[in-house]
Design a protein around this motif. Structure first.
Motif, mmCIF file in Angstrom:
data_model
loop_
_atom_site.group_PDB
_atom_site.id
_atom_site.type_symbol
_atom_site.label_atom_id
_atom_site.label_comp_id
_atom_site.label_asym_id
_atom_site.label_seq_id
_atom_site.Cartn_x
_atom_site.Cartn_y
_atom_site.Cartn_z
ATOM 1 N N GLU A 127 0.832 -1.207 0.000
ATOM 2 C CA GLU A 127 0.000 0.000 0.000
ATOM 3 C C GLU A 127 0.863 1.252 0.000
ATOM 4 O O GLU A 127 0.595 2.216 -0.731
ATOM 5 N N ALA A 128 1.921 1.240 0.825
ATOM 6 C CA ALA A 128 2.811 2.398 0.897
ATOM 7 C C ALA A 128 3.539 2.602 -0.421
ATOM 8 O O ALA A 128 3.708 3.736 -0.888
ATOM 9 N N HIS A 129 3.982 1.498 -1.036
ATOM 10 C CA HIS A 129 4.691 1.595 -2.310
ATOM 11 C C HIS A 129 3.786 2.229 -3.372
ATOM 12 O O HIS A 129 4.223 3.129 -4.118
ATOM 13 N N ARG A 130 2.542 1.809 -3.409
ATOM 14 C CA ARG A 130 1.594 2.363 -4.390
ATOM 15 C C ARG A 130 1.361 3.855 -4.123
ATOM 16 O O ARG A 130 1.346 4.668 -5.056
ATOM 17 N N ALA A 131 1.194 4.222 -2.850
ATOM 18 C CA ALA A 131 0.955 5.626 -2.503
ATOM 19 C C ALA A 131 2.165 6.495 -2.838
ATOM 20 O O ALA A 131 2.016 7.616 -3.339
ATOM 21 N N LEU A 132 3.361 5.983 -2.585
ATOM 22 C CA LEU A 132 4.567 6.747 -2.893
ATOM 23 C C LEU A 132 4.748 6.913 -4.397
ATOM 24 O O LEU A 132 5.199 7.964 -4.868
ATOM 25 N N GLU A 133 4.405 5.888 -5.159
ATOM 26 C CA GLU A 133 4.485 6.005 -6.615
ATOM 27 C C GLU A 133 3.484 7.031 -7.137
ATOM 28 O O GLU A 133 3.792 7.807 -8.060
ATOM 29 N N GLU A 134 2.288 7.054 -6.548
ATOM 30 C CA GLU A 134 1.298 8.042 -6.950
ATOM 31 C C GLU A 134 1.818 9.453 -6.677
ATOM 32 O O GLU A 134 1.643 10.361 -7.485
ATOM 33 N N ASP A 135 2.480 9.617 -5.552
ATOM 34 C CA ASP A 135 3.024 10.925 -5.209
ATOM 35 C C ASP A 135 4.202 11.281 -6.107
ATOM 36 O O ASP A 135 4.350 12.425 -6.525
ATOM 37 N N TYR A 136 5.016 10.287 -6.420
ATOM 38 C CA TYR A 136 6.209 10.498 -7.245
ATOM 39 C C TYR A 136 5.831 10.748 -8.705
ATOM 40 O O TYR A 136 6.551 11.413 -9.445
ATOM 41 N N GLY A 137 4.695 10.189 -9.134
ATOM 42 C CA GLY A 137 4.215 10.398 -10.489
ATOM 43 C C GLY A 137 4.737 9.413 -11.506
ATOM 44 O O GLY A 137 4.413 9.505 -12.693
ATOM 45 N N GLU A 138 5.528 8.444 -11.063
ATOM 46 C CA GLU A 138 6.088 7.423 -11.945
ATOM 47 C C GLU A 138 6.663 6.324 -11.067
ATOM 48 O O GLU A 138 6.746 6.490 -9.841
ATOM 49 N N PRO A 139 7.039 5.171 -11.653
ATOM 50 C CA PRO A 139 7.615 4.107 -10.822
ATOM 51 C C PRO A 139 8.808 4.599 -10.007
ATOM 52 O O PRO A 139 9.632 5.371 -10.503
ATOM 53 N N LEU A 140 8.881 4.159 -8.754
ATOM 54 C CA LEU A 140 9.985 4.573 -7.895
ATOM 55 C C LEU A 140 11.297 3.989 -8.401
ATOM 56 O O LEU A 140 11.353 2.823 -8.811
ATOM 57 N N PRO A 141 12.383 4.758 -8.368
ATOM 58 C CA PRO A 141 13.685 4.208 -8.729
ATOM 59 C C PRO A 141 14.045 3.047 -7.809
ATOM 60 O O PRO A 141 13.740 3.090 -6.608
ATOM 61 N N PRO A 142 14.654 1.985 -8.328
ATOM 62 C CA PRO A 142 15.028 0.848 -7.486
ATOM 63 C C PRO A 142 15.881 1.286 -6.297
ATOM 64 O O PRO A 142 16.831 2.055 -6.457
ATOM 65 N N GLY A 143 15.520 0.796 -5.121
ATOM 66 C CA GLY A 143 16.312 1.083 -3.929
ATOM 67 C C GLY A 143 16.076 2.443 -3.313
ATOM 68 O O GLY A 143 16.739 2.789 -2.329
ATOM 69 N N ARG A 144 15.128 3.216 -3.856
ATOM 70 C CA ARG A 144 14.900 4.553 -3.278
ATOM 71 C C ARG A 144 14.464 4.442 -1.823
ATOM 72 O O ARG A 144 14.898 5.214 -0.975
ATOM 73 N N TYR A 145 13.562 3.491 -1.547
ATOM 74 C CA TYR A 145 13.116 3.251 -0.180
ATOM 75 C C TYR A 145 13.209 1.764 0.133
ATOM 76 O O TYR A 145 13.062 0.924 -0.750
ATOM 77 N N HIS A 146 13.430 1.455 1.410
ATOM 78 C CA HIS A 146 13.333 0.092 1.909
ATOM 79 C C HIS A 146 12.047 0.023 2.732
ATOM 80 O O HIS A 146 11.936 0.671 3.779
ATOM 81 N N LEU A 147 11.073 -0.748 2.260
ATOM 82 C CA LEU A 147 9.790 -0.895 2.933
ATOM 83 C C LEU A 147 9.714 -2.296 3.530
ATOM 84 O O LEU A 147 9.803 -3.280 2.804
ATOM 85 N N GLU A 148 9.545 -2.379 4.830
ATOM 86 C CA GLU A 148 9.583 -3.670 5.511
ATOM 87 C C GLU A 148 8.373 -3.827 6.437
ATOM 88 O O GLU A 148 8.213 -3.048 7.394
ATOM 89 N N ASP A 149 7.532 -4.815 6.136
ATOM 90 C CA ASP A 149 6.407 -5.121 7.014
ATOM 91 C C ASP A 149 6.910 -5.787 8.291
ATOM 92 O O ASP A 149 7.776 -6.670 8.252
ATOM 93 N N THR A 150 6.381 -5.361 9.425
ATOM 94 C CA THR A 150 6.708 -5.964 10.712
ATOM 95 C C THR A 150 5.402 -6.197 11.466
ATOM 96 O O THR A 150 4.356 -5.668 11.086
ATOM 97 N N PRO A 151 5.424 -6.997 12.547
ATOM 98 C CA PRO A 151 4.190 -7.198 13.327
ATOM 99 C C PRO A 151 3.616 -5.891 13.876
ATOM 100 O O PRO A 151 2.408 -5.785 14.098
ATOM 101 N N ARG A 152 4.468 -4.890 14.093
ATOM 102 C CA ARG A 152 3.988 -3.622 14.644
ATOM 103 C C ARG A 152 3.479 -2.667 13.570
ATOM 104 O O ARG A 152 2.685 -1.782 13.835
ATOM 105 N N GLY A 153 3.981 -2.809 12.354
ATOM 106 C CA GLY A 153 3.628 -1.876 11.290
ATOM 107 C C GLY A 153 4.700 -1.864 10.217
ATOM 108 O O GLY A 153 5.495 -2.803 10.099
ATOM 109 N N LEU A 154 4.752 -0.800 9.462
ATOM 110 C CA LEU A 154 5.673 -0.687 8.329
ATOM 111 C C LEU A 154 6.865 0.186 8.689
ATOM 112 O O LEU A 154 6.704 1.292 9.207
ATOM 113 N N ARG A 155 8.076 -0.314 8.406
ATOM 114 C CA ARG A 155 9.287 0.482 8.584
ATOM 115 C C ARG A 155 9.751 0.986 7.229
ATOM 116 O O ARG A 155 9.748 0.245 6.244
ATOM 117 N N ILE A 156 10.172 2.231 7.183
ATOM 118 C CA ILE A 156 10.645 2.846 5.952
ATOM 119 C C ILE A 156 12.024 3.435 6.202
ATOM 120 O O ILE A 156 12.219 4.220 7.133
#
Length: 244
Positions: A127-156
């Motif tokens: 969900e975060a990746h999709r939202a960030l791409e919408e904000d960026y206006g195009e596919p995110l460059p590889p490695g721009r962010y590290h998105l990691e799901d955890t039991p507590r939530g999402l780490r960026i």
């Protein structure tokens, strides 16, 4: 212009303390201006001012955020930001106005080695990746962010040590989520948590405490009051801030 900038922050000019305003304004050649935040640990005053003023202007309003290395330069049109791959000094010169403090020595303008990561409640990585791409206006460059799901939530995080405005942008795109933007020095002697919802800071925890902050101040994050315990509560490894 100064009054309009204070209005954008919801402040009166009389509120200014001994350290001065939370921004410096440099007027450009005719139609252009630079807004430079003076405090690198805020969700930048320059962002808030530039966004508001751009709604009134036909020309772009530029903001320069100095917490990052290199500094982040943005162009705002009608409230919408665009990150520019511009050298801030070169841009300011092209607009006919040197940046405030550019005449100072390197020691005077030294930047703190702050790092910036985030934790998001109630959102998964896709969900975060999709939202960030919408904000960026195009596919995110590889490695721009590290998105990691955890039991507590999402780490960026980011390999550069700085996620830019990802925390602010996500809180705007996903207004029901609570986003914690964490900015800290390697030794955690400077430690800031900005709690965001709907693109607004609804609470700021700061160590050391900051009397000049225009953000709502909170004394704890998820019931914790020390940087180490707050990082545990958010599931963010302290080592992220200590890596060079």
């Amino acid at each position: 212009m100064k009054k309009r900038a204070f209005d954008a922050l919801g402040l009166e000019e009389d509120d200014e303390d001994e350290e001065g305003p939370p921004f410096e304004l440099s007027q450009g050649s005719g139609r252009y201006h630079a807004l430079v935040g003076t405090t690198p640990i805020d969700v930048g005053a320059e962002i808030q001012i530039a966004k508001e003023l751009s709604l009134e202007c036909d020309e772009p309003v530029y903001s320069i955020e100095r917490a990052n290395d290199p500094w982040t330069v943005m162009s705002w049109r009608k409230g919408t930001p665009e990150v520019l791959e511009e050298d801030p000094e070169a841009l300011a010169s092209a607009l006919g106005s040197p940046l405030p403090g550019s005449e100072k020595s390197p020691d005077q303008t030294a930047r703190k080695p702050l790092r910036h990561v985030a934790f998001v409640e109630g959102v998964r990585a896709h969900e975060a990746h999709r939202a960030l791409e919408e904000d960026y206006g195009e596919p995110l460059p590889p490695g721009r962010y590290h998105l990691e799901d955890t039991p507590r939530g999402l780490r960026i995080s980011s390999g550069t040590g700085d996620i830019g405005f990802a925390d602010v942008n996500l809180s705007e795109r996903l207004p029901n989520a609570t986003v914690y933007g964490v900015i800290a020095s390697p030794g955690l002697d400077v430690f800031i948590v900005n709690m965001l919802q709907g693109g607004e800071c609804i609470g700021q925890f700061a160590q050391p405490p900051r009397e000049d902050s225009f953000m709502p101040v909170v004394s704890d994050i998820q019931g914790e009051r020390s940087p180490e315990r707050i990082l545990v509560a958010l599931g963010i490894p302290p080592e992220w801030f200590r890596n060079e």
